[in-house]
Design a protein around this motif. Sequence first.
Motif, short mmCIF file in Angstrom:
data_model
loop_
_atom_site.label_atom_id
_atom_site.label_comp_id
_atom_site.label_asym_id
_atom_site.label_seq_id
_atom_site.Cartn_x
_atom_site.Cartn_y
_atom_site.Cartn_z
N ALA A 35 -48.38 -59.54 115.13
CA ALA A 35 -47.53 -59.32 116.04
C ALA A 35 -46.74 -58.20 116.46
O ALA A 35 -46.78 -57.58 117.61
N TRP A 36 -46.18 -56.91 115.33
CA TRP A 36 -45.59 -56.37 114.94
C TRP A 36 -46.41 -55.33 114.79
O TRP A 36 -47.82 -55.64 114.55
N GLN A 37 -46.59 -54.02 115.28
CA GLN A 37 -46.59 -52.73 115.34
C GLN A 37 -46.92 -52.27 113.49
O GLN A 37 -45.21 -52.20 113.05
N ASP A 129 -41.62 -53.83 115.14
CA ASP A 129 -41.07 -54.52 116.64
C ASP A 129 -41.17 -53.52 117.69
O ASP A 129 -40.67 -53.17 118.50
N PRO A 130 -42.36 -53.84 118.80
CA PRO A 130 -42.49 -52.99 119.52
C PRO A 130 -41.54 -53.08 120.64
O PRO A 130 -40.90 -52.17 121.46
N SER A 131 -41.15 -54.26 121.09
CA SER A 131 -39.26 -54.26 122.20
C SER A 131 -38.41 -53.65 121.49
O SER A 131 -37.64 -53.56 121.94
N SER A 132 -38.68 -53.83 120.12
CA SER A 132 -36.44 -53.54 119.71
C SER A 132 -37.90 -52.22 117.81
O SER A 132 -37.15 -53.12 116.63
N PRO A 133 -37.63 -51.10 117.88
CA PRO A 133 -38.17 -50.45 117.24
C PRO A 133 -37.69 -50.39 115.86
O PRO A 133 -38.13 -49.87 115.09
#
Length: 204
Positions: A35-37, A129-133
């Motif tokens: 799920a993470w980038q 985490d795309p929502s919290s880099p």
Amino acid sequence: MLLLKIALAPFVLMAAVFLAMITHISGLTLHHRLAWQPTTATVLNSETLCEVTYQPVDAVLRAVAARGPCETMGNVTLPRGGTTPRTLMGVFGALAYDTDGVGQKWEGKLADAGVYNVRAGDKLTLFYDPSSPQHIDSAQYKGWFGGLLIFGVSAGLIVFCTWLAWPRRRSPIDTGGKPNNKNSRPYVPPARAVNGRRQGFGRA
């Protein structure tokens, strides 16, 4: 048998806790990978330091009082009301990486990001985490052999104890044709047939 089940109960509880912990860690690592980038991070610095933590009066989580070379952490003054100081050694450093073209910098204990045995200038693949880099992780399985061994032992113990405690039906006892209930009527064999007529027991 009951005493054996009672004696095994604490071990089953510990095995269940270990099983839940390993499952949680493995699932979290897999989630970060899927799920993470991914991104390429550069290690800016990496050094072994000591960190002094304490328990604040008005907080549940421990706070950091000081961090630095271990030889200078012997006389750290805690904030007012702080108690139970603890000194822990760890590898601290800084990482630089990009998230969709935006430069990011992360600092802290490298183990919190799943990074081990690195030096300044090393490049490695991380996941953010795309929502919290600022949340990053290497998503690497460390100590997988020991974790797999603990998982197998814990699962085997739980399966064994489940089999031991599972209720089982008792097979009927062979009494040679006689009833096994003491209160039942006595067994009477069927009468023999002679010339088409039934004949009871006794002399002919």
